[in-house]
Design a protein around this motif. Structure first.
Motif, PDB file in Angstrom:
ATOM      1  N   ALA A   1       0.854  -1.186   0.000  1.00 45.05           N
ATOM      2  CA  ALA A   1       0.000   0.000   0.000  1.00 45.05           C
ATOM      3  C   ALA A   1       0.888   1.233   0.000  1.00 45.05           C
ATOM      4  CB  ALA A   1      -0.920   0.006   1.215  1.00 45.05           C
ATOM      5  N   THR A   2       0.463   2.257  -0.743  1.00 44.06           N
ATOM      6  CA  THR A   2       1.208   3.516  -0.784  1.00 44.06           C
ATOM      7  C   THR A   2       0.373   4.611  -0.134  1.00 44.06           C
ATOM      8  OG1 THR A   2       0.373   3.940  -3.003  1.00 44.06           O
ATOM      9  CG2 THR A   2       2.566   2.973  -2.829  1.00 44.06           C
ATOM     10  N   ARG A   3       1.062   5.514   0.551  1.00 48.73           N
ATOM     11  CA  ARG A   3       0.396   6.606   1.265  1.00 48.73           C
ATOM     12  C   ARG A   3      -0.240   7.561   0.265  1.00 48.73           C
ATOM     13  NH1 ARG A   3       4.580   9.667   3.945  1.00 48.73           N
ATOM     14  NH2 ARG A   3       4.489  10.983   2.140  1.00 48.73           N
TER      15      ARG A   3
ATOM     16  N   SER B   1      -4.887  12.755   4.804  1.00 50.33           N
ATOM     17  CA  SER B   1      -4.484  11.393   4.462  1.00 50.33           C
ATOM     18  C   SER B   1      -3.407  10.828   5.366  1.00 50.33           C
ATOM     19  CB  SER B   1      -3.999  11.357   3.018  1.00 50.33           C
ATOM     20  OG  SER B   1      -2.781  12.038   2.923  1.00 50.33           O
TER      21      SER B   1
ATOM     22  N   TYR C   1      -3.845   4.929   3.198  1.00 52.76           N
ATOM     23  CA  TYR C   1      -3.091   4.337   2.103  1.00 52.76           C
ATOM     24  C   TYR C   1      -4.035   3.785   1.037  1.00 52.76           C
ATOM     25  CZ  TYR C   1       0.964   4.542   5.145  1.00 52.76           C
ATOM     26  OH  TYR C   1       1.987   4.987   5.935  1.00 52.76           O
ATOM     27  N   LYS C   2      -3.468   3.510  -0.113  1.00 55.89           N
ATOM     28  CA  LYS C   2      -4.199   2.869  -1.202  1.00 55.89           C
ATOM     29  C   LYS C   2      -3.410   1.630  -1.597  1.00 55.89           C
ATOM     30  CE  LYS C   2      -6.349   3.848  -5.612  1.00 55.89           C
ATOM     31  NZ  LYS C   2      -6.605   4.885  -6.622  1.00 55.89           N
ATOM     32  N   THR C   3      -4.089   0.477  -1.634  1.00 55.63           N
ATOM     33  CA  THR C   3      -3.387  -0.756  -1.978  1.00 55.63           C
ATOM     34  C   THR C   3      -3.009  -0.736  -3.450  1.00 55.63           C
ATOM     35  OG1 THR C   3      -5.455  -1.925  -2.441  1.00 55.63           O
ATOM     36  CG2 THR C   3      -4.569  -2.098  -0.202  1.00 55.63           C
TER      37      THR C   3
ATOM     38  N   LYS D   1       5.906   6.213   3.323  1.00 56.69           N
ATOM     39  CA  LYS D   1       5.345   6.409   1.986  1.00 56.69           C
ATOM     40  C   LYS D   1       4.803   5.103   1.410  1.00 56.69           C
ATOM     41  CE  LYS D   1       6.234   8.255  -2.558  1.00 56.69           C
ATOM     42  NZ  LYS D   1       7.173   8.693  -3.537  1.00 56.69           N
ATOM     43  N   CYS D   2       5.475   4.011   1.695  1.00 50.93           N
ATOM     44  CA  CYS D   2       5.072   2.725   1.129  1.00 50.93           C
ATOM     45  C   CYS D   2       5.263   1.642   2.187  1.00 50.93           C
ATOM     46  CB  CYS D   2       5.922   2.437  -0.109  1.00 50.93           C
ATOM     47  SG  CYS D   2       5.348   1.059  -1.085  1.00 50.93           S
TER      48      CYS D   2
ATOM     49  N   GLN E   1       7.554  -0.862   6.827  1.00 50.36           N
ATOM     50  CA  GLN E   1       7.908   0.159   5.853  1.00 50.36           C
ATOM     51  C   GLN E   1       8.892  -0.404   4.831  1.00 50.36           C
ATOM     52  OE1 GLN E   1       9.536   3.661   7.658  1.00 50.36           O
ATOM     53  NE2 GLN E   1       9.921   4.677   5.718  1.00 50.36           N
TER      54      GLN E   1
ATOM     55  N   GLU F   1       9.516   2.188  -2.226  1.00 49.97           N
ATOM     56  CA  GLU F   1       8.687   1.905  -3.389  1.00 49.97           C
ATOM     57  C   GLU F   1       9.512   1.450  -4.588  1.00 49.97           C
ATOM     58  OE1 GLU F   1       4.716   3.792  -5.463  1.00 49.97           O
ATOM     59  OE2 GLU F   1       6.030   5.097  -4.306  1.00 49.97           O
TER      60      GLU F   1
END
Length: 183
Positions: free
Chosen positions: A91-93, A116, A120-122, A145-146, A165, A168
């Motif tokens: 997932a990324t922030r 936010s 996160y978004k997968t 961040k990731c 953590q 990316e």
């Protein structure tokens, strides 16, 4: 089987040991169940951990791997290994503020903004998730961040747990056929 053989020595004040040891030899011994109870450890979980370690040790020996090797202070190698094993659960922030479509304008005149931090978004599936409050990464400032995660939990909203953590750019090296950072 090792549970019956497991005998632990008491630590602490040597004078106290002498009082406990009267007629019991040079030092006091405790059985597995007593030791676990005194140290607030679940004996079954300890036995299970020992069994898993033995299985992994046997497997590594059969594959010719050195079970005594370690990453030492080079933790990036360990994190890359975790990333390689969990690359589908990444997932990324989200950016600092995400403009949501369809929301009414607030009193300040700005479009509906969702902070936010910790959201996160997968990468696979594109689901919006948050770090679970019991996670070590919850409330971390700045938020990573990731991340990779092992558990996806749905309660009042979608949470990720057991979060680590990562960087990316490792994803493209590990699974270039899935993660193309340019697109």
């Amino acid at each position: 089987a090792w549970k019956k053989e497991a005998i632990y020595t008491r630590s602490g004040n040597p004078r106290k040991k002498q009082r406990v040891n009267k007629g019991k030899g040079s030092f006091a011994k405790m059985l597995h169940g007593d030791w676990c109870g005194q140290n607030f450890i679940n004996g079954r979980a300890l036995m299970r951990a020992h069994d898993v370690r033995s299985q992994l040790s046997d497997l590594c020996s059969r594959l010719g791997m050195d079970i005594n090797s370690s990453c030492g202070s080079e933790m990036a190698t360990f994190y890359k290994c975790v990333c390689a094993g969990l690359f589908l659960q990444v997932a990324t922030r989200l950016p600092t503020h995400l403009e949501s479509e369809g929301k009414k304008k607030s009193r300040s005149g700005r479009a509906g903004m969702i902070p936010s931090r910790g959201h996160y978004k997968t990468k696979i599936g594109g689901k919006l998730v948050s770090v679970h409050p019991t996670s070590f990464m919850f409330g971390r400032n700045p938020a990573p961040k990731c991340v990779v995660y092992t558990d996806l939990l749905y309660t009042t909203k979608l949470y990720i747990r057991q979060v680590t953590q990562i960087r990316e750019d490792w994803l493209k090296d590990i699974a270039p056929h899935i993660f193309d950072l340019e697109n």
